[in-house]
Scaffold this motif. Sequence first.
Motif: not given
Length: 423
Positions: A255-266, A273-290
Motif C-alpha cells: 500500500l505504501l510503495a505501489q499506492g501511496q508513494a506512486r500516487a503522491a509522486g504523480k 514519496v520519500a517517507v512512504a518509500v522509507d517505511r515500505a523498505r523497512e517492512l519489506a519481506y525478504p525472499r530467497p535469491t532468484g
Amino acid sequence: MQAANGVFGAELRRRRDMAGYSQRGLADALAALAWDDLRLRVGVDGNLVSRWERGTAQPRAPYPDLLCRLFRTTPEQLGLRVGLPSHAGPGDGQAVIPFEPRMVIVDRMRRAGSSNVSDDTLDQLDRMTVDAVDEYERFGPAVLVPRLVEQRSWVEALFDGRQTFRQRGRLYRVAARLSGLLGSLAVDRGDMPTARAYCDEAYQLADLVDEDELRAWIRGTQALIEFYAGRFDRCLALAVDGLRYSHGGPQEARLLAQGQARAAGKLGDAHTVAVAVDRARELAYPRPTGTVSPCLALDGYCPARVDGNAATAFLAVGDLTSARRFAYAALTRFDAAGMAGPRSLTRIDIAVTFLSDGEPDRAVHLVGEALEISASRPIATVAARTGQFLDAGRRFLPTASMRDLTELATEWQHTARPELPGG
C-alpha cells in the motif's frame, strides 16, 4: 402434547378422510415424512392411528409435529393441547407454555451442522487462489481469466447450499480473493470498469467477514486500478484507507510503495514519496535469491517490489538519481526471476531517466527491450507506460531511433496482444 377432550380423534379422522388416507395410508405417510424431513425412522402403523382416533392413545413425539406438518396446521387446530403433561395441567395453577417438540429442536440442530462443502474442499479452494496469485505474472490474462471465472462461478453456486457459519466465512474469503484477482487481470487488459466492479464485489465480501487484512489487500488493487486510470487523487485516497486496515501487516509495504508513494509522486508530493518509500523498505519481506514476491502478494512485498515502485514514484517528482538507483536495484532481481511484466516496466522507467538526460538512443533501446520481453504476454500497463514514454519523447521524434520505436510500439499493440476466449 395431549388430546383435548376427544376433539383430537374426531379432527384427525375428519382430516384423514378429506385427504383420502386410510388409517394404514396415513401411517405410511407419517413414516415417509419422518424420514424425508427428520431422517428419523418411526414405527407408526394403522392400528396406532385407529387408537388415536378412538381416544384410547395419545400421540407422543414426534407424531404431533409430523401430523401438523402433514396436514399443514397447528397443534391447536388439530385438537391438541400444547403444554405440560397431564400431571401439571391448567388445574394445577401453572400456565400453559407452548414449547416446541424436541424433534423440531433436534432437526434444527441437524440443519445447523449440515453443509454442502467439506473442510478439505475449502482447503483446496484456498490453495487454488494462492496458486493463482503466484502464477499471475507467469501466465497472464489469456490463461488465468477463463480458469478464475470458472472457479468464481463454482464458488458462487456453493452459496446456494448450506454451510456452517465458519465454512461460509471461508467461502466468502475465497470468493473475495478470486474477484480481486479478476479485477487486477481486468487492469492488465485495460478494462477499468470491469476491474472496478470485481474489486467492489471483493471489498463487499471482505466487509461481510470483517477481515482487515483482506480489506487491505483489496484496497491495494483498487488503488492500482485508479493509478493506471490516471485518477491519482483517488488512488492516494484508496491506498491511505487501506493503510487503516493493514496494521503493519503483510499488505502495508504494498500500500505504501505501489499506492501511496506512486500516487503522491504523480501529485508532485516529494516528501510523501520519500517517507512512504522509507517505511515500505523497512517492512519489506525478504525472499530467497532468484525469487520475487507476486505483484498481488498475500504474504508481503519483497525489497525488489518496493524498489520497483519507488523508482516510478521518484521519477514522477523528477528525482532522476533516486529513480535510477531504485530501478536498477529492482531490475537485477526481476531479471534473475524472469518476470516479464516487472522487467519491462522497470526498463521503461529507466528509459525515461535517460530521455530526461538527453540520451534518446539509449532510452529507445531500453523501451525496445521492454516490448520484446513482453511480446508473448503483453499487458495494458506496459502499453500505457510506453505511450507515456513516447509522449515525453516527442521532441526527439525526428531521430530515426524514436521513429522506429513509435512504429514498433504500434505494431506491438496490434499484433502481439493475445485475445481472450470470447473477447
